[in-house]
Motif scaffolding. Structure first.
Motif, PDB file in Angstrom:
ATOM      1  N   VAL A  70       0.832  -1.197   0.000  1.00  0.00           N
ATOM      2  CA  VAL A  70       0.000   0.000   0.000  1.00  0.00           C
ATOM      3  C   VAL A  70       0.872   1.254   0.000  1.00  0.00           C
ATOM      4  O   VAL A  70       2.086   1.182   0.203  1.00  0.00           O
ATOM      5  CB  VAL A  70      -0.926   0.024   1.232  1.00  0.00           C
ATOM      6  CG1 VAL A  70      -1.879  -1.156   1.208  1.00  0.00           C
ATOM      7  CG2 VAL A  70      -0.108   0.028   2.527  1.00  0.00           C
ATOM      8  N   THR A  71       0.248   2.391  -0.231  1.00  0.00           N
ATOM      9  CA  THR A  71       0.917   3.688  -0.106  1.00  0.00           C
ATOM     10  C   THR A  71       0.537   4.290   1.235  1.00  0.00           C
ATOM     11  O   THR A  71      -0.649   4.492   1.531  1.00  0.00           O
ATOM     12  CB  THR A  71       0.484   4.643  -1.230  1.00  0.00           C
ATOM     13  OG1 THR A  71       0.871   4.089  -2.493  1.00  0.00           O
ATOM     14  CG2 THR A  71       1.150   6.001  -1.058  1.00  0.00           C
ATOM     15  N   TRP A  72       1.541   4.559   2.077  1.00  0.00           N
ATOM     16  CA  TRP A  72       1.309   5.105   3.415  1.00  0.00           C
ATOM     17  C   TRP A  72       1.444   6.621   3.378  1.00  0.00           C
ATOM     18  O   TRP A  72       2.331   7.166   2.720  1.00  0.00           O
ATOM     19  CB  TRP A  72       2.307   4.528   4.407  1.00  0.00           C
ATOM     20  CG  TRP A  72       2.139   3.064   4.677  1.00  0.00           C
ATOM     21  CD1 TRP A  72       2.804   2.039   4.078  1.00  0.00           C
ATOM     22  CD2 TRP A  72       1.237   2.463   5.614  1.00  0.00           C
ATOM     23  NE1 TRP A  72       2.374   0.831   4.581  1.00  0.00           N
ATOM     24  CE2 TRP A  72       1.416   1.065   5.530  1.00  0.00           C
ATOM     25  CE3 TRP A  72       0.311   2.978   6.519  1.00  0.00           C
ATOM     26  CZ2 TRP A  72       0.702   0.162   6.315  1.00  0.00           C
ATOM     27  CZ3 TRP A  72      -0.414   2.086   7.312  1.00  0.00           C
ATOM     28  CH2 TRP A  72      -0.226   0.697   7.202  1.00  0.00           C
ATOM     29  N   SER A  73       0.580   7.322   4.137  1.00  0.00           N
ATOM     30  CA  SER A  73       0.648   8.782   4.168  1.00  0.00           C
ATOM     31  C   SER A  73       0.048   9.312   5.462  1.00  0.00           C
ATOM     32  O   SER A  73      -0.689   8.604   6.162  1.00  0.00           O
ATOM     33  CB  SER A  73      -0.110   9.385   2.978  1.00  0.00           C
ATOM     34  OG  SER A  73      -1.492   9.041   3.038  1.00  0.00           O
ATOM     35  N   THR A  74       0.367  10.547   5.792  1.00  0.00           N
ATOM     36  CA  THR A  74      -0.219  11.250   6.934  1.00  0.00           C
ATOM     37  C   THR A  74      -0.324  12.723   6.596  1.00  0.00           C
ATOM     38  O   THR A  74       0.574  13.277   5.943  1.00  0.00           O
ATOM     39  CB  THR A  74       0.603  11.052   8.220  1.00  0.00           C
ATOM     40  OG1 THR A  74      -0.010  11.794   9.289  1.00  0.00           O
ATOM     41  CG2 THR A  74       2.027  11.535   8.046  1.00  0.00           C
ATOM     42  N   PRO A  75      -1.403  13.420   6.997  1.00  0.00           N
ATOM     43  CA  PRO A  75      -1.550  14.826   6.663  1.00  0.00           C
ATOM     44  C   PRO A  75      -0.714  15.755   7.539  1.00  0.00           C
ATOM     45  O   PRO A  75      -0.518  16.913   7.195  1.00  0.00           O
ATOM     46  CB  PRO A  75      -3.047  15.083   6.876  1.00  0.00           C
ATOM     47  CG  PRO A  75      -3.437  14.091   7.917  1.00  0.00           C
ATOM     48  CD  PRO A  75      -2.617  12.878   7.627  1.00  0.00           C
ATOM     49  N   LEU A  76      -0.226  15.248   8.686  1.00  0.00           N
ATOM     50  CA  LEU A  76       0.519  16.091   9.620  1.00  0.00           C
ATOM     51  C   LEU A  76       1.911  15.506   9.853  1.00  0.00           C
ATOM     52  O   LEU A  76       2.159  14.795  10.830  1.00  0.00           O
ATOM     53  CB  LEU A  76      -0.231  16.216  10.953  1.00  0.00           C
ATOM     54  CG  LEU A  76      -1.589  16.926  10.887  1.00  0.00           C
ATOM     55  CD1 LEU A  76      -2.248  16.940  12.254  1.00  0.00           C
ATOM     56  CD2 LEU A  76      -1.429  18.342  10.361  1.00  0.00           C
ATOM     57  N   THR A  96      -2.889  12.673  14.638  1.00  0.00           N
ATOM     58  CA  THR A  96      -2.989  12.544  13.188  1.00  0.00           C
ATOM     59  C   THR A  96      -3.343  11.119  12.796  1.00  0.00           C
ATOM     60  O   THR A  96      -3.155  10.182  13.570  1.00  0.00           O
ATOM     61  CB  THR A  96      -1.660  12.951  12.501  1.00  0.00           C
ATOM     62  OG1 THR A  96      -1.862  12.994  11.084  1.00  0.00           O
ATOM     63  CG2 THR A  96      -0.545  11.980  12.821  1.00  0.00           C
ATOM     64  N   GLN A  97      -3.868  10.983  11.612  1.00  0.00           N
ATOM     65  CA  GLN A  97      -4.171   9.663  11.057  1.00  0.00           C
ATOM     66  C   GLN A  97      -3.045   9.218  10.142  1.00  0.00           C
ATOM     67  O   GLN A  97      -2.425  10.030   9.459  1.00  0.00           O
ATOM     68  CB  GLN A  97      -5.488   9.684  10.281  1.00  0.00           C
ATOM     69  CG  GLN A  97      -6.727   9.764  11.157  1.00  0.00           C
ATOM     70  CD  GLN A  97      -7.995   9.512  10.357  1.00  0.00           C
ATOM     71  OE1 GLN A  97      -8.074   9.828   9.168  1.00  0.00           O
ATOM     72  NE2 GLN A  97      -9.002   8.944  10.993  1.00  0.00           N
ATOM     73  N   CYS A 116      -1.350   9.552  18.467  1.00  0.00           N
ATOM     74  CA  CYS A 116      -1.457  10.781  19.239  1.00  0.00           C
ATOM     75  C   CYS A 116      -0.282  10.857  20.193  1.00  0.00           C
ATOM     76  O   CYS A 116       0.086   9.857  20.815  1.00  0.00           O
ATOM     77  CB  CYS A 116      -2.777  10.802  20.016  1.00  0.00           C
ATOM     78  SG  CYS A 116      -3.009  12.267  21.033  1.00  0.00           S
ATOM     79  N   ALA A 117       0.320  12.032  20.299  1.00  0.00           N
ATOM     80  CA  ALA A 117       1.442  12.239  21.212  1.00  0.00           C
ATOM     81  C   ALA A 117       1.136  13.443  22.089  1.00  0.00           C
ATOM     82  O   ALA A 117       0.821  14.521  21.588  1.00  0.00           O
ATOM     83  CB  ALA A 117       2.736  12.464  20.441  1.00  0.00           C
ATOM     84  N   GLU A 118       1.213  13.274  23.407  1.00  0.00           N
ATOM     85  CA  GLU A 118       0.936  14.360  24.335  1.00  0.00           C
ATOM     86  C   GLU A 118       1.919  14.311  25.494  1.00  0.00           C
ATOM     87  O   GLU A 118       2.564  13.294  25.738  1.00  0.00           O
ATOM     88  CB  GLU A 118      -0.490  14.270  24.872  1.00  0.00           C
ATOM     89  CG  GLU A 118      -0.738  13.029  25.726  1.00  0.00           C
ATOM     90  CD  GLU A 118      -2.138  12.991  26.311  1.00  0.00           C
ATOM     91  OE1 GLU A 118      -2.811  14.034  26.345  1.00  0.00           O
ATOM     92  OE2 GLU A 118      -2.554  11.909  26.753  1.00  0.00           O
TER      93      GLU A 118
END
Length: 226
Positions: A70-76, A96-97, A116-118
Motif C-alpha cells: 500500500v501507499t502510506w501517508s499522513t496529513p501532519l 494525526t491519522q 497521538c502524542a501528548e
C-alpha cells in the motif's frame, strides 16, 4: 500498490475454490492495526499493519497482508512520519491519522490508524482521549511506570497497562496485553510488562489489546538507557 504477482495469486485462489463462474477479484477494504496508538510525549515508533479484504466475485472473501504494497501517508508530518513499510516515527506533539491506500478496480481503497502524542500530567491543547471520541473506540489504553528517569543497563522496571472505558471505568490489563520493545538491544519486555534495560540507546515500549468490537488500541512510551 497491490502487486501483479498478488493478483495472479488471487486468481489462482479463485480457480482452486470449489465453485464455478468466478467473475472478478477486487479489494473491498483495507484495515490498519493498531487502530489507535497513544504516545507518552513526542518520540517513539510503532509498526502498522495493513490487511486487505479480497472479494472473489461472490465466493468467500479472503485476507492478505499488504503492508508493503500500500501507499502510506499522513496529513501532519510535524506529528508523525511514516515510511513505505508502515513504520511510524513520532516527531512532535499532536493527533494525526496514518492512511494506507491501494488502487482497486473501482478506485482507491483506504484504511487508517490514529496516532497521538501528548505530554502527560500537563494541561495542553492536545488531548489524546479525543482519539476515543474520533474513532468511536470503546476504550483507551494507557501506560504507567514507577519512574520516568533514564534507566541503566541491567535495571528492571515494571510497566502497567490500564484500559479506560468511555464511562471512565479503569481495568488493569498488565498481564493480558501484548507487550513489545522496538529495540531489544536497548530494552526487553516480558509478557507481564517487566522491562529490562540492556544497553545504551532508546526503545519504544508498547502494549496493545483487541477490544470486543475488534478494534486494536495501543499505548507506547519511549525508554532511554544511559
Amino acid at each position: 500498490m497491490f502487486s501483479r504477482n498478488s493478483f495472479k495469486a488471487l486468481g489462482l485462489v479463485c480457480l482452486l475454490l470449489p465453485f464455478t463462474a468466478c467473475t472478478s477479484t477486487t479489494i473491498d477494504a483495507i484495515t490498519v492495526t493498531p487502530t489507535v496508538t497513544d504516545f507518552d510525549g513526542a518520540g517513539g515508533t510503532v509498526q502498522l499493519t495493513a490487511m486487505a479484504t479480497i472479494n472473489h466475485g461472490g465466493h468467500p472473501s479472503t485476507y492478505e497482508n499488504v503492508t508493503d504494497q500500500v501507499t502510506w501517508s499522513t496529513p501532519l508530518a510535524q506529528v508523525a512520519k511514516v515510511n513505505s513499510s508502515g513504520f511510524v516515527t513520532i516527531v512532535g506533539l499532536g493527533l494525526t491519522q496514518i492512511t494506507a491506500t491501494v488502487s482497486g478496480f473501482g478506485g482507491p481503497v483506504s484504511g487508517s490508524g490514529t496516532v497521538c502524542a501528548e505530554i502527560p500530567g500537563t494541561t495542553t491543547t492536545i488531548s489524546c482521549p479525543s482519539v476515543t471520541t474520533a474513532r468511536q473506540s470503546p476504550s483507551r489504553l494507557t501506560l504507567a511506570q514507577s519512574t520516568r528517569q533514564a534507566a541503566a543497563p541491567g535495571e528492571t522496571r515494571q510497566f502497567f497497562a490500564h484500559r479506560t472505558s468511555l464511562e471512565g471505568a479503569q481495568e488493569d490489563l498488565t498481564d493480558s496485553v501484548q507487550w513489545t520493545s522496538s529495540n531489544e538491544s536497548v530494552a526487553t519486555v516480558s509478557k507481564s510488562g517487566m522491562v529490562t534495560a540492556v544497553g545504551p540507546g532508546s526503545a519504544t515500549i508498547m502494549a496493545a489489546v483487541t477490544n470486543e468490537d475488534k478494534t486494536v488500541v495501543a499505548a507506547a512510551t519511549e525508554l532511554k538507557v544511559e
